[in-house]
Design a protein around this motif. Structure first.
Motif, PDB file in Angstrom:
ATOM      1  N   ARG A  11       0.836  -1.200   0.000  1.00  0.00           N
ATOM      2  CA  ARG A  11       0.000   0.000   0.000  1.00  0.00           C
ATOM      3  C   ARG A  11       0.871   1.250   0.000  1.00  0.00           C
ATOM      4  NH1 ARG A  11      -5.218  -1.636   3.617  1.00  0.00           N
ATOM      5  NH2 ARG A  11      -5.549  -3.616   2.558  1.00  0.00           N
ATOM      6  N   ASP A  12       0.845   2.022   1.069  1.00  0.00           N
ATOM      7  CA  ASP A  12       1.585   3.286   1.124  1.00  0.00           C
ATOM      8  C   ASP A  12       2.928   3.175   1.838  1.00  0.00           C
ATOM      9  OD1 ASP A  12      -0.439   4.600  -0.205  1.00  0.00           O
ATOM     10  OD2 ASP A  12      -1.467   5.179   1.634  1.00  0.00           O
ATOM     11  N   GLU A  13       3.324   1.977   2.209  1.00  0.00           N
ATOM     12  CA  GLU A  13       4.554   1.813   2.983  1.00  0.00           C
ATOM     13  C   GLU A  13       5.537   0.922   2.237  1.00  0.00           C
ATOM     14  OE1 GLU A  13       4.444   1.401   7.387  1.00  0.00           O
ATOM     15  OE2 GLU A  13       5.341  -0.549   6.944  1.00  0.00           O
ATOM     16  N   ASP A  14       6.804   1.303   2.308  1.00  0.00           N
ATOM     17  CA  ASP A  14       7.874   0.516   1.695  1.00  0.00           C
ATOM     18  C   ASP A  14       8.815   0.018   2.783  1.00  0.00           C
ATOM     19  OD1 ASP A  14       7.456   0.993  -1.278  1.00  0.00           O
ATOM     20  OD2 ASP A  14       7.488   3.036  -0.512  1.00  0.00           O
ATOM     21  N   LEU A  15       9.257  -1.206   2.628  1.00  0.00           N
ATOM     22  CA  LEU A  15      10.235  -1.792   3.531  1.00  0.00           C
ATOM     23  C   LEU A  15      11.516  -2.015   2.757  1.00  0.00           C
ATOM     24  CD1 LEU A  15      11.124  -3.142   6.193  1.00  0.00           C
ATOM     25  CD2 LEU A  15      10.156  -5.282   5.295  1.00  0.00           C
ATOM     26  N   VAL A  16      12.606  -1.425   3.242  1.00  0.00           N
ATOM     27  CA  VAL A  16      13.929  -1.610   2.643  1.00  0.00           C
ATOM     28  C   VAL A  16      14.742  -2.422   3.644  1.00  0.00           C
ATOM     29  CG1 VAL A  16      15.999  -0.481   1.774  1.00  0.00           C
ATOM     30  CG2 VAL A  16      13.768   0.593   1.414  1.00  0.00           C
ATOM     31  N   GLU A  17      15.092  -3.637   3.237  1.00  0.00           N
ATOM     32  CA  GLU A  17      15.899  -4.502   4.095  1.00  0.00           C
ATOM     33  C   GLU A  17      17.334  -4.494   3.576  1.00  0.00           C
ATOM     34  OE1 GLU A  17      13.501  -8.190   5.498  1.00  0.00           O
ATOM     35  OE2 GLU A  17      12.821  -7.695   3.455  1.00  0.00           O
ATOM     36  N   VAL A  18      18.253  -4.157   4.463  1.00  0.00           N
ATOM     37  CA  VAL A  18      19.663  -4.086   4.103  1.00  0.00           C
ATOM     38  C   VAL A  18      20.400  -5.151   4.916  1.00  0.00           C
ATOM     39  CG1 VAL A  18      21.683  -2.603   3.937  1.00  0.00           C
ATOM     40  CG2 VAL A  18      19.401  -1.608   3.729  1.00  0.00           C
ATOM     41  N   ALA A  19      21.089  -6.025   4.220  1.00  0.00           N
ATOM     42  CA  ALA A  19      21.811  -7.108   4.896  1.00  0.00           C
ATOM     43  C   ALA A  19      23.225  -7.185   4.343  1.00  0.00           C
ATOM     44  CB  ALA A  19      21.100  -8.432   4.677  1.00  0.00           C
ATOM     45  N   VAL A  27      27.815   2.167   0.261  1.00  0.00           N
ATOM     46  CA  VAL A  27      26.828   3.161   0.721  1.00  0.00           C
ATOM     47  C   VAL A  27      26.087   3.824  -0.438  1.00  0.00           C
ATOM     48  CG1 VAL A  27      26.608   5.434   1.816  1.00  0.00           C
ATOM     49  CG2 VAL A  27      27.808   3.603   2.988  1.00  0.00           C
ATOM     50  N   PRO A  28      26.737   4.170  -1.535  1.00  0.00           N
ATOM     51  CA  PRO A  28      25.985   4.794  -2.631  1.00  0.00           C
ATOM     52  C   PRO A  28      24.828   3.941  -3.150  1.00  0.00           C
ATOM     53  CG  PRO A  28      28.323   5.126  -2.954  1.00  0.00           C
ATOM     54  CD  PRO A  28      28.174   4.163  -1.815  1.00  0.00           C
ATOM     55  N   TYR A  29      24.947   2.626  -3.098  1.00  0.00           N
ATOM     56  CA  TYR A  29      23.861   1.749  -3.538  1.00  0.00           C
ATOM     57  C   TYR A  29      22.652   1.869  -2.611  1.00  0.00           C
ATOM     58  CZ  TYR A  29      27.388  -0.314  -6.549  1.00  0.00           C
ATOM     59  OH  TYR A  29      28.365  -0.490  -7.494  1.00  0.00           O
ATOM     60  N   VAL A  30      22.917   1.880  -1.318  1.00  0.00           N
ATOM     61  CA  VAL A  30      21.832   2.035  -0.337  1.00  0.00           C
ATOM     62  C   VAL A  30      21.179   3.398  -0.522  1.00  0.00           C
ATOM     63  CG1 VAL A  30      21.252   2.122   2.112  1.00  0.00           C
ATOM     64  CG2 VAL A  30      23.003   0.516   1.313  1.00  0.00           C
ATOM     65  N   ARG A  31      21.989   4.397  -0.637  1.00  0.00           N
ATOM     66  CA  ARG A  31      21.488   5.762  -0.798  1.00  0.00           C
ATOM     67  C   ARG A  31      20.653   5.897  -2.072  1.00  0.00           C
ATOM     68  NH1 ARG A  31      25.360  10.952   0.153  1.00  0.00           N
ATOM     69  NH2 ARG A  31      23.668  12.408   0.449  1.00  0.00           N
ATOM     70  N   LEU A  53      26.331  -5.336  10.715  1.00  0.00           N
ATOM     71  CA  LEU A  53      27.238  -5.249  11.850  1.00  0.00           C
ATOM     72  C   LEU A  53      27.211  -3.845  12.440  1.00  0.00           C
ATOM     73  CD1 LEU A  53      30.271  -7.120  10.259  1.00  0.00           C
ATOM     74  CD2 LEU A  53      28.587  -8.038  11.862  1.00  0.00           C
ATOM     75  N   GLN A  54      27.544  -3.698  13.705  1.00  0.00           N
ATOM     76  CA  GLN A  54      27.477  -2.404  14.384  1.00  0.00           C
ATOM     77  C   GLN A  54      28.338  -1.344  13.711  1.00  0.00           C
ATOM     78  OE1 GLN A  54      25.365  -1.478  16.872  1.00  0.00           O
ATOM     79  NE2 GLN A  54      26.112   0.561  16.431  1.00  0.00           N
ATOM     80  N   GLN A  55      29.564  -1.664  13.318  1.00  0.00           N
ATOM     81  CA  GLN A  55      30.407  -0.662  12.669  1.00  0.00           C
ATOM     82  C   GLN A  55      29.807  -0.231  11.338  1.00  0.00           C
ATOM     83  OE1 GLN A  55      31.629  -3.794  13.360  1.00  0.00           O
ATOM     84  NE2 GLN A  55      32.935  -4.520  11.712  1.00  0.00           N
ATOM     85  N   THR A  56      29.095  -1.137  10.687  1.00  0.00           N
ATOM     86  CA  THR A  56      28.406  -0.791   9.454  1.00  0.00           C
ATOM     87  C   THR A  56      27.275   0.187   9.728  1.00  0.00           C
ATOM     88  OG1 THR A  56      28.962  -2.927   8.470  1.00  0.00           O
ATOM     89  CG2 THR A  56      27.096  -1.752   7.524  1.00  0.00           C
ATOM     90  N   LEU A  57      26.538  -0.036  10.804  1.00  0.00           N
ATOM     91  CA  LEU A  57      25.459   0.879  11.179  1.00  0.00           C
ATOM     92  C   LEU A  57      25.985   2.279  11.467  1.00  0.00           C
ATOM     93  CD1 LEU A  57      23.349  -1.452  13.489  1.00  0.00           C
ATOM     94  CD2 LEU A  57      22.764  -0.668  11.189  1.00  0.00           C
ATOM     95  N   ASP A  58      27.113   2.370  12.155  1.00  0.00           N
ATOM     96  CA  ASP A  58      27.712   3.673  12.460  1.00  0.00           C
ATOM     97  C   ASP A  58      28.089   4.409  11.177  1.00  0.00           C
ATOM     98  OD1 ASP A  58      27.421   3.118  15.156  1.00  0.00           O
ATOM     99  OD2 ASP A  58      29.500   2.445  15.391  1.00  0.00           O
ATOM    100  N   LEU A  59      28.701   3.731  10.239  1.00  0.00           N
ATOM    101  CA  LEU A  59      29.079   4.335   8.962  1.00  0.00           C
ATOM    102  C   LEU A  59      27.840   4.787   8.191  1.00  0.00           C
ATOM    103  CD1 LEU A  59      31.102   5.029   6.703  1.00  0.00           C
ATOM    104  CD2 LEU A  59      30.837   2.651   5.926  1.00  0.00           C
ATOM    105  N   LEU A  60      26.818   3.952   8.156  1.00  0.00           N
ATOM    106  CA  LEU A  60      25.600   4.280   7.429  1.00  0.00           C
ATOM    107  C   LEU A  60      24.943   5.541   7.980  1.00  0.00           C
ATOM    108  CD1 LEU A  60      23.647   3.431   5.194  1.00  0.00           C
ATOM    109  CD2 LEU A  60      22.473   2.019   6.877  1.00  0.00           C
ATOM    110  N   ARG A  61      24.888   5.655   9.292  1.00  0.00           N
ATOM    111  CA  ARG A  61      24.299   6.840   9.929  1.00  0.00           C
ATOM    112  C   ARG A  61      25.039   8.105   9.509  1.00  0.00           C
ATOM    113  NH1 ARG A  61      24.766   4.456  14.875  1.00  0.00           N
ATOM    114  NH2 ARG A  61      23.142   2.919  14.961  1.00  0.00           N
ATOM    115  N   ARG A  62      26.362   8.055   9.522  1.00  0.00           N
ATOM    116  CA  ARG A  62      27.155   9.219   9.142  1.00  0.00           C
ATOM    117  C   ARG A  62      26.929   9.599   7.687  1.00  0.00           C
ATOM    118  NH1 ARG A  62      31.341   6.545  11.939  1.00  0.00           N
ATOM    119  NH2 ARG A  62      32.338   6.039   9.969  1.00  0.00           N
ATOM    120  N   ARG A  63      26.937   8.612   6.789  1.00  0.00           N
ATOM    121  CA  ARG A  63      26.824   8.896   5.356  1.00  0.00           C
ATOM    122  C   ARG A  63      25.436   9.398   4.957  1.00  0.00           C
ATOM    123  NH1 ARG A  63      31.243   8.173   1.816  1.00  0.00           N
ATOM    124  NH2 ARG A  63      29.578   8.719   0.407  1.00  0.00           N
ATOM    125  N   LEU A  64      24.400   8.879   5.550  1.00  0.00           N
ATOM    126  CA  LEU A  64      23.043   9.293   5.190  1.00  0.00           C
ATOM    127  C   LEU A  64      22.715  10.691   5.649  1.00  0.00           C
ATOM    128  CD1 LEU A  64      20.990   6.026   5.722  1.00  0.00           C
ATOM    129  CD2 LEU A  64      21.541   7.135   3.562  1.00  0.00           C
TER     130      LEU A  64
END
Length: 66
Positions: A11-19, A27-31, A53-64
């Protein structure tokens, strides 16, 4: 590159699963996936990063927020 991005829409919601592993090269692909949703007018987007992984989450937060 050990990255999987899955997008599902309901419907009106999208789920993006990143693994896998996100680094400076992936990161550019996710973005790109997220911006394509936003550009298409999709505004209810849930991002599931529970399989990163946690270090991946930290990097993703900074880049986004750049």
């Amino acid at each position: 590159m050990d990255l999987t991005i899955t997008v599902s829409s309901q419907r009106d919601e999208d789920l993006v699963e990143v693994a896998g592993s996100v680094d400076h090269a992936t990161v550019p692909y996710v973005r790109q996936v997220l911006f394509e949703l936003f550009d298409a007018g999709r505004c209810q987007v849930v991002i599931d990063v529970s399989r990163l992984l946690q270090q991946t989450l930290d990097l993703l937060r900074r880049r986004l927020t750049e």
